[in-house]
Design an enzyme around this catalytic site. Structure first.
Site, PDB file in Angstrom:
ATOM      1  N   ILE A 124      -0.519  -7.657  13.948  1.00  0.00           N
ATOM      2  CA  ILE A 124      -0.053  -7.033  12.703  1.00  0.00           C
ATOM      3  C   ILE A 124      -1.079  -7.333  11.611  1.00  0.00           C
ATOM      4  CG2 ILE A 124       1.856  -6.748  11.103  1.00  0.00           C
ATOM      5  CD1 ILE A 124       2.552  -5.967  13.974  1.00  0.00           C
ATOM      6  N   VAL A 134       5.496 -23.493  19.894  1.00  0.00           N
ATOM      7  CA  VAL A 134       5.823 -23.054  21.252  1.00  0.00           C
ATOM      8  C   VAL A 134       4.614 -23.311  22.131  1.00  0.00           C
ATOM      9  CG1 VAL A 134       6.361 -21.053  22.684  1.00  0.00           C
ATOM     10  CG2 VAL A 134       7.411 -21.299  20.412  1.00  0.00           C
ATOM     11  N   CYS A 172       0.439 -32.487 -12.009  1.00  0.00           N
ATOM     12  CA  CYS A 172       1.799 -32.572 -11.473  1.00  0.00           C
ATOM     13  C   CYS A 172       1.894 -33.223 -10.113  1.00  0.00           C
ATOM     14  CB  CYS A 172       2.438 -31.186 -11.433  1.00  0.00           C
ATOM     15  SG  CYS A 172       1.663 -30.048 -10.291  1.00  0.00           S
ATOM     16  N   ARG A 209      -7.263 -11.941   9.312  1.00  0.00           N
ATOM     17  CA  ARG A 209      -6.560 -10.782   9.848  1.00  0.00           C
ATOM     18  C   ARG A 209      -6.487 -10.961  11.358  1.00  0.00           C
ATOM     19  NH1 ARG A 209     -10.770  -9.419   6.494  1.00  0.00           N
ATOM     20  NH2 ARG A 209     -10.317  -8.217   4.626  1.00  0.00           N
ATOM     21  N   HIS A 217       0.822  -1.208   0.000  1.00  0.00           N
ATOM     22  CA  HIS A 217       0.000   0.000   0.000  1.00  0.00           C
ATOM     23  C   HIS A 217       0.857   1.260   0.000  1.00  0.00           C
ATOM     24  CE1 HIS A 217      -3.789  -2.089   0.732  1.00  0.00           C
ATOM     25  NE2 HIS A 217      -3.130  -2.882   1.572  1.00  0.00           N
TER      26      HIS A 217
HETATM   27  C1  LIG Z   1      -7.467 -10.794   4.033  1.00  0.00           C
HETATM   28  C2  LIG Z   1      -6.177 -10.073   4.308  1.00  0.00           C
HETATM   29  C3  LIG Z   1      -5.681  -9.159   3.371  1.00  0.00           C
HETATM   30  C4  LIG Z   1      -4.502  -8.470   3.622  1.00  0.00           C
HETATM   31  N1  LIG Z   1      -4.001  -7.653   2.663  1.00  0.00           N
HETATM   32  C5  LIG Z   1      -2.843  -6.996   2.894  1.00  0.00           C
HETATM   33  C6  LIG Z   1      -2.283  -6.166   1.905  1.00  0.00           C
HETATM   34  O1  LIG Z   1      -2.792  -6.100   0.781  1.00  0.00           O
HETATM   35  N2  LIG Z   1      -1.169  -5.466   2.187  1.00  0.00           N
HETATM   36  C7  LIG Z   1      -0.570  -5.549   3.408  1.00  0.00           C
HETATM   37  O2  LIG Z   1       0.409  -4.872   3.611  1.00  0.00           O
HETATM   38  N3  LIG Z   1      -1.059  -6.378   4.348  1.00  0.00           N
HETATM   39  C8  LIG Z   1      -2.171  -7.101   4.127  1.00  0.00           C
HETATM   40  N4  LIG Z   1      -2.667  -7.933   5.081  1.00  0.00           N
HETATM   41  C9  LIG Z   1      -1.961  -8.057   6.331  1.00  0.00           C
HETATM   42  C10 LIG Z   1      -0.790  -9.009   6.235  1.00  0.00           C
HETATM   43  O3  LIG Z   1      -1.155 -10.183   5.576  1.00  0.00           O
HETATM   44  C11 LIG Z   1      -0.344  -9.346   7.626  1.00  0.00           C
HETATM   45  O4  LIG Z   1      -0.083  -8.167   8.295  1.00  0.00           O
HETATM   46  C12 LIG Z   1       0.927 -10.196   7.654  1.00  0.00           C
HETATM   47  O5  LIG Z   1       0.820 -11.334   6.848  1.00  0.00           O
HETATM   48  C13 LIG Z   1       1.156 -10.609   9.068  1.00  0.00           C
HETATM   49  O6  LIG Z   1       2.262 -11.443   9.116  1.00  0.00           O
HETATM   50  P1  LIG Z   1       2.642 -12.169  10.453  1.00  0.00           P
HETATM   51  O7  LIG Z   1       3.988 -12.697  10.231  1.00  0.00           O
HETATM   52  O8  LIG Z   1       2.398 -11.280  11.589  1.00  0.00           O
HETATM   53  O9  LIG Z   1       1.551 -13.320  10.602  1.00  0.00           O
HETATM   54  P2  LIG Z   1       1.516 -14.796  10.110  1.00  0.00           P
HETATM   55  O10 LIG Z   1       1.842 -14.906   8.691  1.00  0.00           O
HETATM   56  O11 LIG Z   1       0.226 -15.370  10.539  1.00  0.00           O
HETATM   57  O12 LIG Z   1       2.709 -15.465  10.875  1.00  0.00           O
HETATM   58  C14 LIG Z   1       2.625 -15.901  12.189  1.00  0.00           C
HETATM   59  C15 LIG Z   1       3.333 -17.203  12.271  1.00  0.00           C
HETATM   60  O13 LIG Z   1       3.473 -17.591  13.612  1.00  0.00           O
HETATM   61  C16 LIG Z   1       3.309 -18.971  13.694  1.00  0.00           C
HETATM   62  N5  LIG Z   1       2.952 -19.336  15.059  1.00  0.00           N
HETATM   63  C17 LIG Z   1       1.775 -19.089  15.693  1.00  0.00           C
HETATM   64  N6  LIG Z   1       1.781 -19.626  16.921  1.00  0.00           N
HETATM   65  C18 LIG Z   1       2.974 -20.210  17.093  1.00  0.00           C
HETATM   66  C19 LIG Z   1       3.564 -20.952  18.144  1.00  0.00           C
HETATM   67  N7  LIG Z   1       2.913 -21.165  19.280  1.00  0.00           N
HETATM   68  N8  LIG Z   1       4.810 -21.434  17.970  1.00  0.00           N
HETATM   69  C20 LIG Z   1       5.482 -21.232  16.807  1.00  0.00           C
HETATM   70  N9  LIG Z   1       4.958 -20.545  15.783  1.00  0.00           N
HETATM   71  C21 LIG Z   1       3.720 -20.032  15.912  1.00  0.00           C
HETATM   72  C22 LIG Z   1       2.215 -19.229  12.702  1.00  0.00           C
HETATM   73  O14 LIG Z   1       2.169 -20.577  12.310  1.00  0.00           O
HETATM   74  C23 LIG Z   1       2.577 -18.288  11.587  1.00  0.00           C
HETATM   75  O15 LIG Z   1       3.379 -18.893  10.601  1.00  0.00           O
HETATM   76  C24 LIG Z   1      -3.832  -8.663   4.845  1.00  0.00           C
HETATM   77  C25 LIG Z   1      -4.324  -9.590   5.747  1.00  0.00           C
HETATM   78  C26 LIG Z   1      -5.464 -10.316   5.472  1.00  0.00           C
HETATM   79  C27 LIG Z   1      -5.927 -11.344   6.414  1.00  0.00           C
END
Ligand SMILES: Cc1cc2nc3c(=O)[nH]c(=O)nc-3n(C[C@H](O)[C@H](O)[C@H](O)COP(=O)(O)OP(=O)(O)OC[C@H]3O[C@@H](n4cnc5c(N)ncnc54)[C@H](O)[C@@H]3O)c2cc1C
Ligand SMILES: Cc1cc2nc3c(=O)[nH]c(=O)nc-3n(C[C@H](O)[C@H](O)[C@H](O)COP(=O)(O)OP(=O)(O)OC[C@H]3O[C@@H](n4cnc5c(N)ncnc54)[C@H](O)[C@@H]3O)c2cc1C
Ligand code: SF4
Lengths: 430, 494, 131
Positions: free
Chosen positions: B339, B178, B446, B315, B54
């Site tokens: 986040i 964890v 595949c 989200r 964005h």
């Molecule tokens: C529908 C949607 C649309 C979006 N569109 C955009 C966009 O266009 N542009 C933008 O900038 N952002 C967008 N976002 C936001 C963006 O996707 C997120 O902010 C980002 O992916 C968050 O990343 P993260 O690493 O915090 O979360 P995640 O990718 O969820 O990573 C968290 C990780 O922690 C792991 N985890 C959880 N619990 C444990 C545990 N106990 N032990 C070990 N590991 C654990 C999980 O398995 C996961 O892999 C969107 C989100 C959604 C849902």
């Protein structure tokens, strides 16, 4: 880069490619088959059930048997073929590029090309089934390959979506291997495959066939845990309150086939809305000297018709090389053939006049099943030029008509014909 | 691994946030590891979102996410040079159908420019708009154009971040959920189902589970609720979009967009549905309908027949509605939680902020002599010229075997996905790294071949190959096994 | 007593010989005589008689094969087998293993559950090259 030159290159070594190759070879032209699989035969090799060859051999063969007969002939005739070789591009000037592990990139120059790439299955995404995306979801053909060729079972408790022949045949196949097929679910009010399969694949084993129901949710985050199905109304919208849960670990989708025309598109041929390339009565696409036959052109339910069509493509390719085609001379007209009432699609898309032309073969499928119908071919002024009665039509059966334009009172100015299927006006005498 | 090993930093969560932090920290002389509960990284929210980078005008000024997004967007330019992930600044349109909407867009533009998004432009000439994006509805009366907005392949970027971190000796442990965290004497002991890890500092990037992780240490000051967004994906080459298309935003969401992907697909979505189950990534009939209807308002000629997949992402919505990036009351424990969008855009800026916090905590940040910020671009069959291709196949014949016909992916690319740093161990892992199985046939062709390669490379039986880790095996038995079992059962009974 | 039973109908068979799909009623009169009604043509009667007295099916399945280019070989029965014997036949096939090379038509199991029904190969299976 290795380069080959030949008269006819055939892309795809399934039923279509094999029949076309044999025909071209017998006509005295050089031919080369390119096949991406590790053996010839195409989809037939995994269709181990019987029901093939009734028209062609007057016998009920299994898919592999049917293919083997053609493979044997290809070998006897010493027709060259390359396996494990995938065509990646056809250029506008009919150069073919393919790759394999041994030769690297190959360039093939040929006078004509016959497209025989078959079809692929529609997937869950194509029908937008909601729910989770766990392991345990297969297309029916993919499951068929796992069970019959790779040697693995996709699951134990199985629900099949779609009552086409492939779905029903897989229901029996998996039952025979000790799986428990819990239901075959069909959105239409009728079974879409053959009656024979309904009886011998489902009824024989007491497998419930649930019509007028659609899949509305897939359960299970890791592995499929079950599906929700719901009754649908006439517009296929879910009827609230009709949900039913079926526990299962595997879901097979048998929701249709689509001609595989990615290459055709790259080559620049026009594709019709049903997915196959636009062809004329010579099976020539909109690219000069490029022909199409088999499932890449239209999805066939009978391999015998694939064989017949592909032989025609082979013969026409020879004709083309022999330059007996005059239609490429400017000014020769085409009549467009279009789909009228209750017709899903019709092939060919165009008929070339000028070189007429005894018999022309027309194939089509209907949209909805009907009984006591009449097939009409009309011109633009609504004048009926041809009619035929039939006691029934179903969407799963591809219908073949042989017409002779010379016997029709064709208006010389005519540039379009319409095929339609309507209820019979007079009582049935077949 | 020996439990006496003490890390300087442990990152919990291998999403884009955890991985961008890992990558930002890998240049320092620190002992770092990352723990991910799933069989692969990038399988949480990171793999199911819009992938839009964005411009940053959307959030209100009171939120930290606004500034982090604006800064994050700018940081992409450098990151893509170093990490070679699929990213393209193609610009976005926010479309207006009504005069009031134009007023709102003008407001947004003004504030955006004040905050440093200088190239925001309001376009009211319909012809010009149509020229820039021919697919847009005839009913629009104006658009807010943000040229700096872009599209990224979020999981490919995350793999790139992780691979670069791994190249610079960050350790990645997958399938390590964890379940407990203790701390005493400034040392954290983290327990997973399989192991125990010790560290001086812990960064919680667990996405939807970040509140749960925080609570393991008694830090119970926020909650995360999931909000579902559903998508429909269309086949490549069925519609050519030049711009990312948003409706005019409402208070609750940015609305349902129509957007191209880097690889030439297009998608519609997301909607916004508050739910309670943090695991519920299922799509719904109503949701998909809402998405398609919303999208059709902006792009009436959406290729509905060419849909190839639907999916949903969650989200992680925090109670504050803003990013929670905190040095907590527990010394050495940093929360990077809640986040939500635009988290993907902000990831590089978030990592900068975390480094600031670590500095405050007194962690010594000395740049490694051998730090290598570059991750080479994965080689692709389709990127080669004919001549290169011929040469490549002769050097390594696995380039000459096409495994995925829809996306034209060769065996070599699959081997690279498996053998590279943080290699794929599952079918989804292969798919998200090199796109095998992402095309219109959705792995119909595949899958058996990918399974065969995985089984060969990982020295696992075919049947042990999974879609995405534990309990997701594709096949249950060999053909004949069920019959043979029945026979044996009967014989025993006799 | 249901209406059907009342009229002596013991079974209905849907004819599959042609797509008309006539419903053939099988009746048993007081003397135990069986009769058929509802078919439109002779082929339908023959089919119904066969289905009632002696229902048979062709078997098409696979068998495990050693040294072949595939782990399984498609096979079929060379003539139809009584329906009730199918499940037994599948178990015998499951227990059997064959060895490549094999030619289409080769008899793999002689007299399966019926001395007149053999299991034959449905395609050639060449030997796998050993590297
Ligand atoms: C529908 C949607 C649309 C979006 N569109 C955009 C966009 O266009 N542009 C933008 O900038 N952002 C967008 N976002 C936001 C963006 O996707 C997120 O902010 C980002 O992916 C968050 O990343 P993260 O690493 O915090 O979360 P995640 O990718 O969820 O990573 C968290 C990780 O922690 C792991 N985890 C959880 N619990 C444990 C545990 N106990 N032990 C070990 N590991 C654990 C999980 O398995 C996961 O892999 C969107 C989100 C959604 C849902
Ligand atoms: C599951 C199933 C069950 C059926 N059951 C029956 C039945 O009971 N009775 C009956 O009569 N008919 C049946 N049919 C129909 C009939 O078998 C098929 O229509 C027929 O075999 C199709 O032949 P084809 O050559 O057009 O396609 P295919 O057999 O699919 O052959 C296409 C070939 O092209 C190759 N190819 C594709 N792209 C490339 C490329 N780029 N480069 C190189 N090679 C390429 C493919 O690998 C394949 O081998 C069935 C079909 C299916 C799918
Ligand atoms: S009885 Fe005759 S007409 Fe009726 S379905 Fe059988 S074959 Fe067809």
């Amino acid at each position: 880069m290795k380069t080959y030159n030949t008269d006819v290159t055939i892309i795809g070594g399934g039923a279509a490619g094999l029949a076309a190759a044999i025909e071209v070879n017998k006509g005295g032209k050089e031919v080369l088959i390119l096949e991406r699989g590790i053996e010839l035969g195409g989809i037939l090799m995994q269709c181990i059930h019987n029901g093939f060859g009734i028209k062609e051999f007057n016998k009920e063969l299994t898919g592999p048997e049917y293919a083997q007969k053609f493979i044997n002939e290809v070998n006897q005739l010493n027709i060259p073929y390359k396996l494990d070789t995938i065509v990646i591009e056809i250029t506008l000037d009919k150069k073919i590029y393919a790759v394999n592990k041994i030769e690297g990139l190959i360039e093939i120059n040929s006078k004509t090309i016959i497209l025989a790439m078959g079809c692929r299955e529609r997937t869950r995404g194509a029908i937008n089934v909601p729910g989770f995306r766990p392991a345990g979801i297969f297309t029916a053909g993919q499951a068929q390959r796992f069970v019959n060729i790779e040697g693995y079972l996709p699951g134990k408790n199985i629900v099949i979506l779609g009552s086409g022949d492939i779905g029903m045949i897989m229901a029996r196949r998996l039952t025979w291997e000790g799986c428990n097929v819990k239901a075959v679910v069909e959105i239409q009010p009728y079974v879409s495959g053959l009656l024979r399969n309904e009886i011998q694949c489902l009824e024989d084993y007491g497998i419930p066939l649930i019509t007028n129901y659609s899949l509305t949710k897939i359960h299970g985050k890791n592995r499929v845990k079950g599906v929700t199905i719901s009754k649908v109304d006439r517009n296929f919208d879910r009827i609230i309150g009709s949900d039913q849960f079926i526990e299962c670990d595997t879901l097979l989708l048998s929701v249709g086939l689509i001609p595989e025309n990615e290459l055709t598109r790259i080559a620049g041929a026009e594709i019709s809305s049903m997915g196959g390339p636009i062809v004329d009565n010579n099976l020539e696409t909109t690219l000069e000297g490029v022909f199409a036959c088999g499932n890449v052109l239209q999805v066939h339910d009978l391999v015998d018709l694939v064989t017949a069509e592909s032989k025609r493509a082979g013969r026409n390719a020879i004709e083309y090389i022999n330059k007996r085609y005059k239609k490429k001379l400017k000014g020769i007209e085409k009549i467009h053939l279009s789909a009228g009432h209750n017709i899903n699609y019709v092939k060919p898309d165009n008929i070339c006049l000028g070189e007429i032309l005894g018999e022309i073969i027309i194939n089509f499928r209907v949209k909805n099943p009907d009984r006591r119908i009449q097939i009409n071919i009309k011109d633009e002024t609504n004048k009926t030029l041809y009619k035929k009665k039939k006691s029934y039509v179903i969407p799963s059966e591809m219908i073949e008509l042989k017409i002779n334009l010379n016997n029709m009172e064709l208006n010389p100015k005519c540039n379009g014909l319409i095929v339609e299927v309507i209820p019979q006006l007079e009582p049935l005498i077949e | 691994m020996s439990s006496s090993e003490i890390y300087d930093i442990i990152i919990i969560g291998g999403g884009v946030i955890g991985c961008s932090i890992a990558r930002a920290l890998c240049k320092y002389e620190l002992k770092i590891c990352l723990l991910e509960k799933e069989a692969d990284i990038a399988m949480g929210t990171t793999k199911a979102n819009s992938g839009v980078v964005h411009a940053g005008y959307a959030a209100e000024r009171k939120f930290t996410k606004r500034n982090l997004c604006i800064r994050g967007n700018k940081l992409y330019s450098e990151a893509v040079k170093e990490l070679n992930f699929p990213f393209k600044r193609m610009g976005s349109f926010v479309v207006a159908f009504k005069v009031e909407e134009i007023k709102l867009l003008e407001e947004i533009r003004k504030r955006g420019i004040e905050d440093g998004i200088l190239d925001l432009e309001l376009i009211l000439e319909k012809q010009r708009i149509k020229r820039m994006e021919p697919n847009i509805s005839d009913d629009i009366i104006g658009v807010l154009h943000a040229p700096s907005a872009g599209i990224v392949s979020p999981y490919e970027m995350t793999f790139a971040l992780a691979q670069n971190a791994a190249m610079n000796s960050v350790k990645f442990f997958r399938s390590q959920e964890v379940i407990k965290i203790d701390h005493s004497d400034y040392i954290f002991t983290i327990t997973t189902q399989r192991n125990e890890f010790k560290s001086l500092n812990v960064i919680n990037c667990a996405g939807l589970y970040s509140a749960k992780i925080s609570k393991m240490l008694g830090l119970d000051y926020f909650d995360i609720t999931p909000r579902k967004g559903e998508y429909v994906l269309f086949d490549r080459n069925t519609i050519q979009l030049n711009k990312i298309l948003f409706p005019t935003p409402t208070k609750i969401s940015k609305g349902i967009l129509v957007c191209p992907t880097f690889h030439g697909n297009a998608f519609a979505g997301p909607n916004a549905q508050n739910i309670t189950d943090i695991e519920d990534t299922s799509t719904t009939t109503a949701g998909l309908k809402e998405v398609l209807e919303g999208a059709k308002k902006i792009v009436p000629n959406l290729p509905l027949r060419a849909s190839i997949r639907n999916f949903a992402g969650l989200r992680a919505v925090p109670s504050t509605y803003d990013f929670i990036i905190d040095n907590t009351d527990i010394y050495g424990f940093i929360n990077v939680a809640g986040i939500l969008s635009p988290g993907l855009t902000s990831s590089y800026a978030i990592a900068e902020k975390v480094i600031d916090f670590l500095e405050l905590l007194g962690v010594e940040l000395k740049v490694k002599e051998d730090y290598n910020p570059y991750r080479p671009k994965p080689e692709r069959f389709t990127d080669f010229s004919k001549k290169e291709l011929d040469k490549k196949i002769k050097e390594d014949s696995s380039w000459g075997r096409i495994i995925c016909r829809c996306e034209t992916i060769s065996e070599k690319e699959i081997l690279n996905a498996i053998q590279g740093p943080i290699g794929a161990t599952t079918i989804d892992g292969v798919k998200f790294r090199c796109r095998a199985g992402m095309g219109r046939c959705q792995s119909g062709f595949c899958r058996p071949r990918v399974m065969e390669i995985l089984s060969r490379e990982m020295k696992l039986p075919y049947q042990a190959i999974t879609k995405k880790g534990d309990d997701t095996n594709i096949l249950i038995a060999k053909t004949k096994d069920l019959l043979l079992k029945e026979i044996i059962k009967k014989e025993i009974q006799k | 007593m249901t209406e059907c039973e009342d009229r002596g109908i013991i079974k209905t068979i849907r004819c599959i010989v042609c797509p008309t799909g006539c419903l053939v009623e099988v009746r048993k009169d007081i003397g135990g005589e069986i009769s058929f009604q509802g078919y439109t043509c002779k082929r339908g009667l023959e089919y119904a008689q066969q289905e009632h007295f002696d229902p048979k099916r062709i078997i098409t399945t696979t068998i495990r094969v050693e040294d072949g280019i595939h782990p399984l070989l498609p096979i079929r029965s060379d003539s139809p087998l009584l329906k009730e014997k199918l499940s037994y036949a599948f178990k015998i096939i499951a227990k059997t293993k064959v060895k490549a090379p094999i030619k289409m038509g080769d008899i793999l199991i002689k007299g399966i559950a019926d001395e007149n029904v053999n299991i034959i190969a449905s395609r050639d299976m060449i030997k796998k090259k050993v590297e």
